[in-house]
Design a protein around this motif. Sequence first.
Motif, short mmCIF file in Angstrom:
data_model
loop_
_atom_site.label_atom_id
_atom_site.label_comp_id
_atom_site.label_asym_id
_atom_site.label_seq_id
_atom_site.Cartn_x
_atom_site.Cartn_y
_atom_site.Cartn_z
N PRO A 183 -1.64 -13.15 3.05
CA PRO A 183 -1.43 -13.67 1.69
C PRO A 183 0.03 -14.00 1.40
CG PRO A 183 -2.89 -11.76 1.66
CD PRO A 183 -2.37 -11.88 3.06
N GLN A 184 0.96 -13.14 1.86
CA GLN A 184 2.37 -13.39 1.61
C GLN A 184 2.84 -14.63 2.37
OE1 GLN A 184 1.12 -10.49 2.69
NE2 GLN A 184 1.45 -9.06 0.96
N ALA A 185 2.43 -14.73 3.63
CA ALA A 185 2.83 -15.89 4.44
C ALA A 185 2.24 -17.18 3.86
CB ALA A 185 2.38 -15.70 5.88
N ALA A 186 0.98 -17.10 3.39
CA ALA A 186 0.34 -18.29 2.84
C ALA A 186 1.03 -18.75 1.56
CB ALA A 186 -1.14 -18.00 2.56
N THR A 187 1.42 -17.78 0.70
CA THR A 187 2.12 -18.13 -0.54
C THR A 187 3.46 -18.80 -0.24
OG1 THR A 187 1.08 -16.30 -1.73
CG2 THR A 187 3.10 -17.22 -2.67
N LYS A 188 4.21 -18.23 0.69
CA LYS A 188 5.49 -18.81 1.09
C LYS A 188 5.29 -20.20 1.69
CE LYS A 188 9.53 -17.99 4.04
NZ LYS A 188 10.15 -17.07 5.04
N ALA A 189 4.25 -20.35 2.51
CA ALA A 189 3.98 -21.63 3.15
C ALA A 189 3.60 -22.70 2.13
CB ALA A 189 2.88 -21.48 4.19
N ARG A 190 2.81 -22.31 1.13
CA ARG A 190 2.43 -23.28 0.09
C ARG A 190 3.66 -23.76 -0.67
NH1 ARG A 190 -2.52 -20.28 -0.23
NH2 ARG A 190 -1.56 -18.73 -1.60
N LEU A 191 4.58 -22.83 -0.96
CA LEU A 191 5.82 -23.22 -1.63
C LEU A 191 6.63 -24.17 -0.75
CD1 LEU A 191 7.85 -22.94 -3.95
CD2 LEU A 191 8.74 -20.89 -2.82
N GLN A 192 6.71 -23.84 0.54
CA GLN A 192 7.45 -24.69 1.48
C GLN A 192 6.87 -26.10 1.56
OE1 GLN A 192 7.15 -22.18 4.96
NE2 GLN A 192 9.29 -21.53 4.80
N ILE A 193 5.55 -26.20 1.64
CA ILE A 193 4.93 -27.51 1.80
C ILE A 193 5.11 -28.34 0.53
CG2 ILE A 193 2.56 -27.04 1.03
CD1 ILE A 193 3.50 -28.97 4.20
N HIS A 194 5.12 -27.69 -0.64
CA HIS A 194 5.34 -28.44 -1.87
C HIS A 194 6.79 -28.91 -1.98
CE1 HIS A 194 1.56 -28.41 -4.07
NE2 HIS A 194 1.33 -27.23 -3.54
N VAL A 195 7.74 -28.11 -1.49
CA VAL A 195 9.13 -28.57 -1.44
C VAL A 195 9.23 -29.79 -0.53
CG1 VAL A 195 11.45 -27.98 -0.62
CG2 VAL A 195 10.13 -26.32 -1.96
N CYS A 196 8.54 -29.74 0.61
CA CYS A 196 8.54 -30.87 1.54
C CYS A 196 7.97 -32.13 0.89
CB CYS A 196 7.70 -30.54 2.78
SG CYS A 196 8.35 -29.21 3.79
N VAL A 197 6.84 -31.98 0.22
CA VAL A 197 6.19 -33.15 -0.38
C VAL A 197 7.05 -33.72 -1.51
CG1 VAL A 197 4.16 -33.92 -1.66
CG2 VAL A 197 3.89 -32.39 0.31
N ALA A 198 7.71 -32.84 -2.28
CA ALA A 198 8.61 -33.32 -3.32
C ALA A 198 9.77 -34.10 -2.72
CB ALA A 198 9.13 -32.14 -4.15
N LEU A 199 10.30 -33.62 -1.60
CA LEU A 199 11.38 -34.34 -0.92
C LEU A 199 10.89 -35.69 -0.41
CD1 LEU A 199 13.11 -31.42 1.02
CD2 LEU A 199 14.06 -32.73 -0.89
N TRP A 200 9.67 -35.73 0.13
CA TRP A 200 9.11 -37.02 0.57
C TRP A 200 8.94 -37.96 -0.63
CZ3 TRP A 200 5.33 -33.77 3.84
CH2 TRP A 200 5.89 -33.53 5.09
N GLY A 201 8.52 -37.40 -1.77
CA GLY A 201 8.40 -38.23 -2.97
C GLY A 201 9.74 -38.79 -3.41
N PHE A 202 10.82 -38.04 -3.17
CA PHE A 202 12.15 -38.47 -3.57
C PHE A 202 12.64 -39.65 -2.72
CE2 PHE A 202 16.81 -37.86 -4.17
CZ PHE A 202 16.82 -37.91 -5.55
#
Length: 313
Positions: free
Chosen positions: A22-41
């Motif tokens: 659960p902890q790794a999944a939560t961190k990974a979801r945050l990471q992937i959203h940061v990535c997608v936001a950067l791609w959107g930028f």
Amino acid sequence: MGLARGVLGARTLSVDATVLSPQAATKARLQIHVCVALWGFTTILGKLITLAAPALVLWRMMIVVGALSMLPRVWRGWSRLTGRLLASYALTGGIVAAHWVAFYTSIKLANASVAATSLALAPVFLAVIEPLAMRSPFDARELVLGAAVVPGVALVVGGTPTGMRLGFLVGTLSALLAAACNVSNKRLVGRADPLTVTHIEIACGTAILAVALPWLSRSRPLLPIPSTHDALLLVVLALACTVLPFTLALIALEHLTAFSSQLAVNLEPIYAILLAILLLGEQHQLGPSFYAGVLIVFGAVFVHPLVIRADKQ
């Protein structure tokens, strides 16, 4: 964008079976959203950089290749490749270059919001291209997805100023090329290290684009030296919005299901449109029917993975 969707889409094919902390999944979801936001930028940067689209893409690709060339892991991967596999990745790199040129041309002809909305059509093209390329049956649910976005596209076009509609058309071509890149990488999944694949595809795409530049660029010189303003933004585009999020995403995907990662990647055009509204004020250039159409298109794109997941349960 295209390369990220293609390589990451292929990368997530086998992670559904991963036992998730659960902890790794939560961190990974945050990471992937940061990535997608950067791609959107990247869409915003495409509007802010004053270079023509072909030159912009070529500079971006050269910087990315230079950065990846400094990683020993990349070169270790090269040594394991066959000539046939290298040729396949080179072809995909050409598709990536064409996709990026079309995408940034769409931004230049219209604006960031129009280009981002066009990119959201990639899953629709994927529903048709993938069965043909993989020689698999068509999925009726995916064909319904394609039909569902048609009213949204009609509203988007109706809410786009006449002078920007060519930009939407070119953006639609970029979405088709993004889908082709996705399918190409899925056919090659698991045969080489993902960072090596990225290096090969971008390097080959750079070479192909350099050869094609005389036919694509009307500027003289063909590859202008960027101004200080453009150079800084190109470095941000290549490193902070390409190499960094791609590497971070590869780490995050070790702890995410394919469903979670696909939902996150589908957010890329939404991040881009929100950033365009906040940073560029583009809501004043587009009519209400444009945003109504955007809601329909994005709604269909987001419902699709939910339906697929429900069928698997």
